[in-house]
Scaffold this active site. Sequence first.
Site, PDB file in Angstrom:
ATOM      1  N   LYS A  27      -0.874  30.653  20.207  1.00  0.00           N
ATOM      2  CA  LYS A  27      -0.627  31.840  21.035  1.00  0.00           C
ATOM      3  C   LYS A  27       0.839  32.274  20.939  1.00  0.00           C
ATOM      4  CE  LYS A  27      -2.024  29.806  24.854  1.00  0.00           C
ATOM      5  NZ  LYS A  27      -2.350  28.459  24.333  1.00  0.00           N
ATOM      6  N   ARG A  58       4.706  19.647  17.034  1.00  0.00           N
ATOM      7  CA  ARG A  58       5.510  20.837  17.323  1.00  0.00           C
ATOM      8  C   ARG A  58       6.937  20.454  17.689  1.00  0.00           C
ATOM      9  NH1 ARG A  58       3.380  24.905  21.696  1.00  0.00           N
ATOM     10  NH2 ARG A  58       3.190  22.987  22.872  1.00  0.00           N
TER      11      ARG A  58
HETATM   12  P1  AP5 Z   1       1.919  26.799  27.919  1.00  0.00           P
HETATM   13  O1  AP5 Z   1       3.325  26.784  27.541  1.00  0.00           O
HETATM   14  O2  AP5 Z   1       1.219  28.075  28.051  1.00  0.00           O
HETATM   15  O3  AP5 Z   1       1.163  25.839  26.940  1.00  0.00           O
HETATM   16  P2  AP5 Z   1      -0.307  25.891  26.298  1.00  0.00           P
HETATM   17  O4  AP5 Z   1      -1.259  26.897  26.777  1.00  0.00           O
HETATM   18  O5  AP5 Z   1      -0.734  24.482  26.422  1.00  0.00           O
HETATM   19  O6  AP5 Z   1      -0.086  26.379  24.879  1.00  0.00           O
HETATM   20  P3  AP5 Z   1       1.044  25.963  23.903  1.00  0.00           P
HETATM   21  O7  AP5 Z   1       2.276  26.727  24.159  1.00  0.00           O
HETATM   22  O8  AP5 Z   1       1.164  24.481  23.882  1.00  0.00           O
HETATM   23  O9  AP5 Z   1       0.378  26.370  22.517  1.00  0.00           O
HETATM   24  P4  AP5 Z   1       0.367  27.758  21.772  1.00  0.00           P
HETATM   25  O10 AP5 Z   1      -1.032  28.261  21.750  1.00  0.00           O
HETATM   26  O11 AP5 Z   1       1.427  28.678  22.267  1.00  0.00           O
HETATM   27  O12 AP5 Z   1       0.690  27.258  20.296  1.00  0.00           O
HETATM   28  P5  AP5 Z   1       2.009  27.444  19.393  1.00  0.00           P
HETATM   29  O13 AP5 Z   1       2.074  28.816  18.859  1.00  0.00           O
HETATM   30  O14 AP5 Z   1       3.212  26.890  20.056  1.00  0.00           O
HETATM   31  O15 AP5 Z   1       1.719  26.031  29.321  1.00  0.00           O
HETATM   32  C1  AP5 Z   1       2.358  24.790  29.573  1.00  0.00           C
HETATM   33  C2  AP5 Z   1       2.069  24.323  30.992  1.00  0.00           C
HETATM   34  O16 AP5 Z   1       2.555  25.297  31.939  1.00  0.00           O
HETATM   35  C3  AP5 Z   1       0.599  24.158  31.367  1.00  0.00           C
HETATM   36  O17 AP5 Z   1       0.098  22.902  30.971  1.00  0.00           O
HETATM   37  C4  AP5 Z   1       0.646  24.336  32.887  1.00  0.00           C
HETATM   38  O18 AP5 Z   1       1.114  23.181  33.517  1.00  0.00           O
HETATM   39  C5  AP5 Z   1       1.684  25.426  33.055  1.00  0.00           C
HETATM   40  N1  AP5 Z   1       1.106  26.783  33.061  1.00  0.00           N
HETATM   41  C6  AP5 Z   1       1.316  27.764  32.134  1.00  0.00           C
HETATM   42  N2  AP5 Z   1       0.608  28.865  32.431  1.00  0.00           N
HETATM   43  C7  AP5 Z   1      -0.081  28.583  33.570  1.00  0.00           C
HETATM   44  C8  AP5 Z   1      -1.015  29.307  34.356  1.00  0.00           C
HETATM   45  N3  AP5 Z   1      -1.394  30.552  34.023  1.00  0.00           N
HETATM   46  N4  AP5 Z   1      -1.533  28.706  35.441  1.00  0.00           N
HETATM   47  C9  AP5 Z   1      -1.168  27.461  35.775  1.00  0.00           C
HETATM   48  N5  AP5 Z   1      -0.303  26.709  35.087  1.00  0.00           N
HETATM   49  C10 AP5 Z   1       0.236  27.256  33.976  1.00  0.00           C
HETATM   50  O19 AP5 Z   1       1.606  26.479  18.185  1.00  0.00           O
HETATM   51  C11 AP5 Z   1       1.513  25.086  18.356  1.00  0.00           C
HETATM   52  C12 AP5 Z   1       2.045  24.352  17.104  1.00  0.00           C
HETATM   53  O20 AP5 Z   1       1.192  24.621  16.004  1.00  0.00           O
HETATM   54  C13 AP5 Z   1       3.449  24.791  16.663  1.00  0.00           C
HETATM   55  O21 AP5 Z   1       4.145  23.683  16.182  1.00  0.00           O
HETATM   56  C14 AP5 Z   1       3.183  25.806  15.548  1.00  0.00           C
HETATM   57  O22 AP5 Z   1       4.237  25.823  14.616  1.00  0.00           O
HETATM   58  C15 AP5 Z   1       1.902  25.266  14.939  1.00  0.00           C
HETATM   59  N6  AP5 Z   1       1.032  26.306  14.426  1.00  0.00           N
HETATM   60  C16 AP5 Z   1       0.797  27.546  14.964  1.00  0.00           C
HETATM   61  N7  AP5 Z   1      -0.084  28.230  14.223  1.00  0.00           N
HETATM   62  C17 AP5 Z   1      -0.455  27.404  13.204  1.00  0.00           C
HETATM   63  C18 AP5 Z   1      -1.358  27.520  12.088  1.00  0.00           C
HETATM   64  N8  AP5 Z   1      -2.070  28.646  11.887  1.00  0.00           N
HETATM   65  N9  AP5 Z   1      -1.478  26.456  11.256  1.00  0.00           N
HETATM   66  C19 AP5 Z   1      -0.764  25.330  11.467  1.00  0.00           C
HETATM   67  N10 AP5 Z   1       0.104  25.162  12.480  1.00  0.00           N
HETATM   68  C20 AP5 Z   1       0.259  26.183  13.342  1.00  0.00           C
HETATM   69 MG    MG Z   2       2.865  28.644  23.826  1.00  0.00          MG
END
Ligand code: AP5
Ligand code: MG
Length: 215
Positions: free
Chosen positions: A16, A126
């Site tokens: 995302k 990551r």
């Molecule tokens: P948040 O920061 O939103 O984390 P998440 O939803 O768990 O998602 P991530 O940021 O971990 O993943 P992403 O989908 O953004 O992936 P990314 O692009 O980084 O939330 C964290 C915490 O905050 C929650 O647990 C909660 O406690 C709280 N919170 C947040 N919002 C809330 C809400 N609405 N209500 C309540 N609590 C809330 O990619 C991941 C990795 O994969 C990176 O290293 C990237 O380089 C790699 N990557 C990306 N795309 C690819 C690909 N196509 N192939 C290979 N690798 C890839």
């Molecule tokens: Mg994120």
Amino acid sequence: MSQPNVLLLGPPGAGKGTQSSNIVQTYGVEHVTTGDALRSNKGMDISDLDVEYDTPGGFMDAGELVPNAVVNEIVKTALREADGYVLDGYPRNLDQAEYLDGITGLDVVAFLDVPREELVERLTGRRICDECGANYHVEFSPPEEAGVCDECGGELVQRDDDTEETVRERLSVYDENTRPVIEHYDEQGELSRIDGEGSPDEVWERLHTAIEERT
Ligand code: AP5
Ligand code: MG
Ligand code: ZN
């Protein structure tokens, strides 16, 4: 048309944040992400809510959801100030989805679909820049020099909630709370399902096409 309002859904690690950057660059919209907003306010005193932890960070490091009262307020303020946005990390349960329906209109709802095993690998590998927030992966998108940000030379660190144990908890919280949100939009016929496997560029090509079709 004015700038689009895009909702980007997907499990932890689906990409995302990575794809939001592309949307911002292409459409000039605001990136509204509750995760980043909460990380900047991890120590905020929320003891008056009388919940399990006294700060957002307590919930985040345990992989649990921060209370709706805190996140709803963040989103409301951010959306009010945005002329077009990509919303990432919200809504994460049906109450938040209902709240969102009441404060804004969405042009595109896209869901990044990635298999479970790959999510764990993406998250535990990551690394993010301490200075500018740029996103890397030790294997899938490594920086030129290990541990150093290509953009600004800052130090690359692991997010506190990217340990294997917390990642598993986040994924089960997702299954229980956020999956119904995906179904909610799917039932309304609004959901564009995007295959989130393959390189970030391949995923962007699919996502870009889906946004163009809906706007
Ligand atoms: P948040 O920061 O939103 O984390 P998440 O939803 O768990 O998602 P991530 O940021 O971990 O993943 P992403 O989908 O953004 O992936 P990314 O692009 O980084 O939330 C964290 C915490 O905050 C929650 O647990 C909660 O406690 C709280 N919170 C947040 N919002 C809330 C809400 N609405 N209500 C309540 N609590 C809330 O990619 C991941 C990795 O994969 C990176 O290293 C990237 O380089 C790699 N990557 C990306 N795309 C690819 C690909 N196509 N192939 C290979 N690798 C890839
Ligand atoms: Mg994120
Ligand atoms: Zn940097």
